[in-house]
Design a protein around this motif. Structure first.
Motif, PDB file in Angstrom:
ATOM      1  N   LEU A 191     -10.033  -1.577  34.037  1.00  0.00           N
ATOM      2  CA  LEU A 191     -10.969  -0.468  33.899  1.00  0.00           C
ATOM      3  C   LEU A 191     -10.479   0.491  32.820  1.00  0.00           C
ATOM      4  CD1 LEU A 191     -11.615   0.447  37.633  1.00  0.00           C
ATOM      5  CD2 LEU A 191     -13.134  -0.812  36.128  1.00  0.00           C
ATOM      6  N   SER A 192     -11.421   1.077  32.113  1.00  0.00           N
ATOM      7  CA  SER A 192     -11.049   2.097  31.132  1.00  0.00           C
ATOM      8  C   SER A 192     -10.650   3.374  31.876  1.00  0.00           C
ATOM      9  CB  SER A 192     -12.230   2.382  30.199  1.00  0.00           C
ATOM     10  OG  SER A 192     -13.257   3.062  30.915  1.00  0.00           O
ATOM     11  N   ASP A 193      -9.997   4.261  31.169  1.00  0.00           N
ATOM     12  CA  ASP A 193      -9.632   5.554  31.764  1.00  0.00           C
ATOM     13  C   ASP A 193     -10.878   6.296  32.226  1.00  0.00           C
ATOM     14  OD1 ASP A 193      -6.960   5.046  31.293  1.00  0.00           O
ATOM     15  OD2 ASP A 193      -6.882   6.241  29.456  1.00  0.00           O
ATOM     16  N   LEU A 194     -11.947   6.215  31.450  1.00  0.00           N
ATOM     17  CA  LEU A 194     -13.197   6.880  31.816  1.00  0.00           C
ATOM     18  C   LEU A 194     -13.770   6.282  33.098  1.00  0.00           C
ATOM     19  CD1 LEU A 194     -15.519   8.816  31.314  1.00  0.00           C
ATOM     20  CD2 LEU A 194     -16.491   7.135  29.725  1.00  0.00           C
ATOM     21  N   GLN A 195     -13.758   4.969  33.217  1.00  0.00           N
ATOM     22  CA  GLN A 195     -14.271   4.331  34.426  1.00  0.00           C
ATOM     23  C   GLN A 195     -13.449   4.751  35.648  1.00  0.00           C
ATOM     24  OE1 GLN A 195     -13.998   0.307  32.961  1.00  0.00           O
ATOM     25  NE2 GLN A 195     -16.220   0.162  32.707  1.00  0.00           N
ATOM     26  N   ARG A 196     -12.145   4.776  35.493  1.00  0.00           N
ATOM     27  CA  ARG A 196     -11.273   5.209  36.587  1.00  0.00           C
ATOM     28  C   ARG A 196     -11.584   6.649  36.986  1.00  0.00           C
ATOM     29  NH1 ARG A 196      -5.941   3.041  37.277  1.00  0.00           N
ATOM     30  NH2 ARG A 196      -5.754   0.995  36.349  1.00  0.00           N
ATOM     31  N   GLU A 197     -11.730   7.509  35.998  1.00  0.00           N
ATOM     32  CA  GLU A 197     -12.002   8.922  36.275  1.00  0.00           C
ATOM     33  C   GLU A 197     -13.325   9.098  37.010  1.00  0.00           C
ATOM     34  OE1 GLU A 197     -11.911  13.232  34.003  1.00  0.00           O
ATOM     35  OE2 GLU A 197     -11.556  11.415  32.850  1.00  0.00           O
ATOM     36  N   ILE A 198     -14.341   8.363  36.603  1.00  0.00           N
ATOM     37  CA  ILE A 198     -15.643   8.461  37.260  1.00  0.00           C
ATOM     38  C   ILE A 198     -15.559   7.967  38.704  1.00  0.00           C
ATOM     39  CG2 ILE A 198     -17.990   7.520  37.282  1.00  0.00           C
ATOM     40  CD1 ILE A 198     -17.866   7.714  34.183  1.00  0.00           C
ATOM     41  N   LEU A 199     -14.860   6.856  38.936  1.00  0.00           N
ATOM     42  CA  LEU A 199     -14.712   6.355  40.308  1.00  0.00           C
ATOM     43  C   LEU A 199     -14.000   7.383  41.179  1.00  0.00           C
ATOM     44  CD1 LEU A 199     -13.775   2.589  39.755  1.00  0.00           C
ATOM     45  CD2 LEU A 199     -15.968   3.534  40.519  1.00  0.00           C
ATOM     46  N   LEU A 200     -12.961   8.015  40.650  1.00  0.00           N
ATOM     47  CA  LEU A 200     -12.234   9.019  41.430  1.00  0.00           C
ATOM     48  C   LEU A 200     -13.082  10.260  41.691  1.00  0.00           C
ATOM     49  CD1 LEU A 200      -8.656   8.735  39.884  1.00  0.00           C
ATOM     50  CD2 LEU A 200      -9.448   7.904  42.117  1.00  0.00           C
ATOM     51  N   LEU A 201     -13.847  10.686  40.698  1.00  0.00           N
ATOM     52  CA  LEU A 201     -14.748  11.827  40.898  1.00  0.00           C
ATOM     53  C   LEU A 201     -15.780  11.516  41.970  1.00  0.00           C
ATOM     54  CD1 LEU A 201     -15.457  13.036  37.250  1.00  0.00           C
ATOM     55  CD2 LEU A 201     -14.280  14.308  39.048  1.00  0.00           C
ATOM     56  N   CYS A 202     -16.301  10.311  41.938  1.00  0.00           N
ATOM     57  CA  CYS A 202     -17.319   9.916  42.907  1.00  0.00           C
ATOM     58  C   CYS A 202     -16.715   9.767  44.303  1.00  0.00           C
ATOM     59  CB  CYS A 202     -17.989   8.625  42.457  1.00  0.00           C
ATOM     60  SG  CYS A 202     -19.635   8.409  43.147  1.00  0.00           S
ATOM     61  N   LEU A 203     -15.489   9.317  44.386  1.00  0.00           N
ATOM     62  CA  LEU A 203     -14.804   9.229  45.677  1.00  0.00           C
ATOM     63  C   LEU A 203     -14.659  10.623  46.281  1.00  0.00           C
ATOM     64  CD1 LEU A 203     -13.272   7.457  47.743  1.00  0.00           C
ATOM     65  CD2 LEU A 203     -11.200   7.914  46.416  1.00  0.00           C
ATOM     66  N   LYS A 204     -14.327  11.575  45.436  1.00  0.00           N
ATOM     67  CA  LYS A 204     -14.140  12.956  45.886  1.00  0.00           C
ATOM     68  C   LYS A 204     -15.462  13.612  46.290  1.00  0.00           C
ATOM     69  CE  LYS A 204     -12.277  17.316  44.184  1.00  0.00           C
ATOM     70  NZ  LYS A 204     -11.697  17.997  43.022  1.00  0.00           N
ATOM     71  N   SER A 205     -16.507  13.375  45.504  1.00  0.00           N
ATOM     72  CA  SER A 205     -17.780  14.057  45.732  1.00  0.00           C
ATOM     73  C   SER A 205     -18.803  13.246  46.514  1.00  0.00           C
ATOM     74  CB  SER A 205     -18.414  14.432  44.381  1.00  0.00           C
ATOM     75  OG  SER A 205     -17.578  15.301  43.683  1.00  0.00           O
ATOM     76  N   ARG A 206     -18.605  11.953  46.606  1.00  0.00           N
ATOM     77  CA  ARG A 206     -19.517  11.019  47.275  1.00  0.00           C
ATOM     78  C   ARG A 206     -20.805  10.777  46.501  1.00  0.00           C
ATOM     79  NH1 ARG A 206     -16.765   7.941  50.587  1.00  0.00           N
ATOM     80  NH2 ARG A 206     -15.478   9.167  51.958  1.00  0.00           N
ATOM     81  N   PHE A 207     -21.292  11.773  45.784  1.00  0.00           N
ATOM     82  CA  PHE A 207     -22.536  11.636  45.011  1.00  0.00           C
ATOM     83  C   PHE A 207     -22.411  12.505  43.776  1.00  0.00           C
ATOM     84  CE2 PHE A 207     -26.750  12.956  43.742  1.00  0.00           C
ATOM     85  CZ  PHE A 207     -27.453  11.764  43.772  1.00  0.00           C
ATOM     86  N   LEU A 208     -22.679  11.926  42.624  1.00  0.00           N
ATOM     87  CA  LEU A 208     -22.609  12.676  41.367  1.00  0.00           C
ATOM     88  C   LEU A 208     -23.851  12.425  40.541  1.00  0.00           C
ATOM     89  CD1 LEU A 208     -18.984  11.883  40.135  1.00  0.00           C
ATOM     90  CD2 LEU A 208     -19.822  14.092  40.909  1.00  0.00           C
ATOM     91  N   THR A 209     -24.293  13.446  39.849  1.00  0.00           N
ATOM     92  CA  THR A 209     -25.350  13.243  38.865  1.00  0.00           C
ATOM     93  C   THR A 209     -24.690  13.017  37.509  1.00  0.00           C
ATOM     94  OG1 THR A 209     -25.551  15.586  38.300  1.00  0.00           O
ATOM     95  CG2 THR A 209     -26.955  14.762  40.100  1.00  0.00           C
ATOM     96  N   SER A 210     -25.422  12.416  36.613  1.00  0.00           N
ATOM     97  CA  SER A 210     -24.867  12.195  35.278  1.00  0.00           C
ATOM     98  C   SER A 210     -24.562  13.528  34.589  1.00  0.00           C
ATOM     99  CB  SER A 210     -25.784  11.320  34.426  1.00  0.00           C
ATOM    100  OG  SER A 210     -27.108  11.734  34.508  1.00  0.00           O
TER     101      SER A 210
END
Length: 92
Positions: free
Chosen positions: A5-24
């Motif tokens: 995974l790219s760093d960006l992909q990892r960061e997005i997965l972690l943000l989504c784990l924390k928030s459960r739902f994210l908008t673009s």
């Protein structure tokens, strides 16, 4: 798989784990703060598509005409937790 995974992909997965739902828009604000919108939006779009193709996120496109949200799939949550554990182990 997490090492592919790219760093960006990892960061997005972690943000989504924390928030459960994210908008673009939330991702653009948190990850691409200060970048040119067109460049950041294109990069985010490609990244989300790749995560979706891997079965790691689900799209929620019916929020409004211009808003897209994402949540993690079970596989995405499992991977995000593994990334978080890996990061915590590196820190200690």
């Amino acid at each position: 798989m997490s090492n592919r995974l790219s760093d960006l992909q990892r960061e997005i997965l972690l943000l989504c784990l924390k928030s459960r739902f994210l908008t673009s828009q939330e991702i653009l604000r948190q990850v691409f703060n200060g970048c040119q919108y067109e460049t950041a939006h294109a990069s985010l779009s490609r990244c989300l598509t790749r995560l979706w193709l891997r079965g790691l996120i689900e799209y929620w496109k019916t929020l409004t005409r211009y808003r897209t949200g994402i949540t993690l799939t079970n596989a995405g949550e499992t991977l995000a937790r593994a990334i978080l554990t890996e990061a915590e182990n590196k820190e200690s």
